[in-house]
Design an enzyme around this catalytic site. Structure first.
Site, short mmCIF file in Angstrom:
data_model
loop_
_atom_site.label_atom_id
_atom_site.label_comp_id
_atom_site.label_asym_id
_atom_site.label_seq_id
_atom_site.Cartn_x
_atom_site.Cartn_y
_atom_site.Cartn_z
N ASP A 116 0.87 -1.18 0.00
CA ASP A 116 0.00 0.00 0.00
C ASP A 116 0.91 1.24 0.00
O ASP A 116 1.34 1.69 -1.05
CB ASP A 116 -0.92 -0.10 1.23
CG ASP A 116 -1.93 1.03 1.32
OD1 ASP A 116 -2.25 1.62 0.29
OD2 ASP A 116 -2.41 1.31 2.44
N ASP A 149 -7.95 -8.61 5.83
CA ASP A 149 -9.03 -8.53 6.82
C ASP A 149 -9.60 -7.14 6.99
O ASP A 149 -9.02 -6.14 6.58
CB ASP A 149 -8.49 -8.97 8.19
CG ASP A 149 -7.61 -7.89 8.82
OD1 ASP A 149 -6.69 -7.41 8.14
OD2 ASP A 149 -7.86 -7.52 9.99
P1 5GP Z 1 1.74 -0.48 3.86
O1 5GP Z 1 2.70 -0.55 4.98
O2 5GP Z 1 2.29 -0.92 2.52
O3 5GP Z 1 1.05 0.83 3.77
O4 5GP Z 1 0.56 -1.44 4.23
C1 5GP Z 1 0.63 -2.78 4.20
C2 5GP Z 1 -0.37 -3.38 5.16
O5 5GP Z 1 -1.54 -2.54 5.33
C3 5GP Z 1 -0.89 -4.68 4.59
O6 5GP Z 1 -0.09 -5.77 5.02
C4 5GP Z 1 -2.30 -4.73 5.15
O7 5GP Z 1 -2.27 -5.31 6.43
C5 5GP Z 1 -2.72 -3.29 5.31
N1 5GP Z 1 -3.56 -2.83 4.17
C6 5GP Z 1 -3.25 -1.89 3.26
N2 5GP Z 1 -4.23 -1.73 2.35
C7 5GP Z 1 -5.20 -2.60 2.70
C8 5GP Z 1 -6.49 -2.94 2.14
O8 5GP Z 1 -6.98 -2.40 1.14
N3 5GP Z 1 -7.20 -3.90 2.81
C9 5GP Z 1 -6.74 -4.53 3.91
N4 5GP Z 1 -7.50 -5.45 4.46
N5 5GP Z 1 -5.53 -4.25 4.46
C10 5GP Z 1 -4.78 -3.30 3.85
#
Ligand code: 5GP
Ligand code: MG
Length: 185
Positions: A97, A153
């Site tokens: 993300d 989730d």
């Molecule tokens: P980042 O650190 O890349 O911003 O986020 C990664 C983590 O955020 C993922 O492992 C997940 O747990 C959560 N996350 C980010 N986007 C989503 C989404 O659209 N749905 C869900 N369920 N979790 C997300």
């Protein structure tokens, strides 16, 4: 719930990614490390598709979010991790993300002396990326929507859906009723 990727879509995308990984690591041994908990469904499928001598491990990353939607503190727990020193590591997560989780976990892994660390994710939300790093393998690129299913989730539910969906307002109402329910002793 609005389906974004069906079971068939997921299967196709993951098989393609598995084939790319297999080709890239041909003739080598691989250590696949899944980030708990979101990667468990992808891990189960991916490790069975990659026909290479493979070691499997897990690492835990959790970010605690407060009342606001602001990013919480990210905690990485490598107590469960197998030895990765001198190994070719493929780190697996459900979604890239902002990219902070994967880049922080990679930093942690690098401290443990692996030969190489690459990453594979089911989903990549390119619009949200906040880091320079880009995952080496991504099965799908998706728009900036909150998705659940196939390991992802919402308040610890929906990970078991075999497809990927976007929660709608009606689902959130149903969820609010469901989430408080505990079984009677
Ligand atoms: P980042 O650190 O890349 O911003 O986020 C990664 C983590 O955020 C993922 O492992 C997940 O747990 C959560 N996350 C980010 N986007 C989503 C989404 O659209 N749905 C869900 N369920 N979790 C997300
Ligand atoms: Mg996660």
């Amino acid at each position: 719930m609005k389906t974004l990727l069906t079971e068939t879509d997921l299967k196709k995308g993951i098989s393609k990614m598995a084939a790319q990984i297999e080709e890239a690591y041909a003739g080598r041994q691989l250590t696949i490390v899944g980030i708990l908990t979101g990667s468990i469904v992808l891990m189960a499928d991916l490790i069975r598709l990659i026909e290479l001598p493979t070691r499997v491990g897990v690492i835990e990353a959790s970010s605690y979010r407060g009342a606001t939607t602001e990013r919480g503190e990210l905690t990485i727990n490598s107590e469960l991790l197998i030895d990765i020193e001198g190994r070719d590591v493929l780190l697996v997560d459900d979604i890239f993300d902002t990219g902070h989780t994967i880049t922080r976990v990679i930093q942690k892994l690098e401290e443990l002396g692996p030969t190489s660390v690459k990453s594979a994710v089911l989903l990549h939300k390119r619009e949200r990326q906040e880091v320079e790093y880009t995952p080496d393998y991504a099965a799908f690129h998706i728009p900036n929507e909150f998705v659940v299913g196939y390991g992802l989730d919402y308040e610890d539910m929906y990970r078991n859906l075999p497809f990927l969906a976007v929660l709608e307002d009606s689902d959130l109402k149903k969820h609010a009723d469901l989430v408080g329910q505990k079984s009677q002793a």
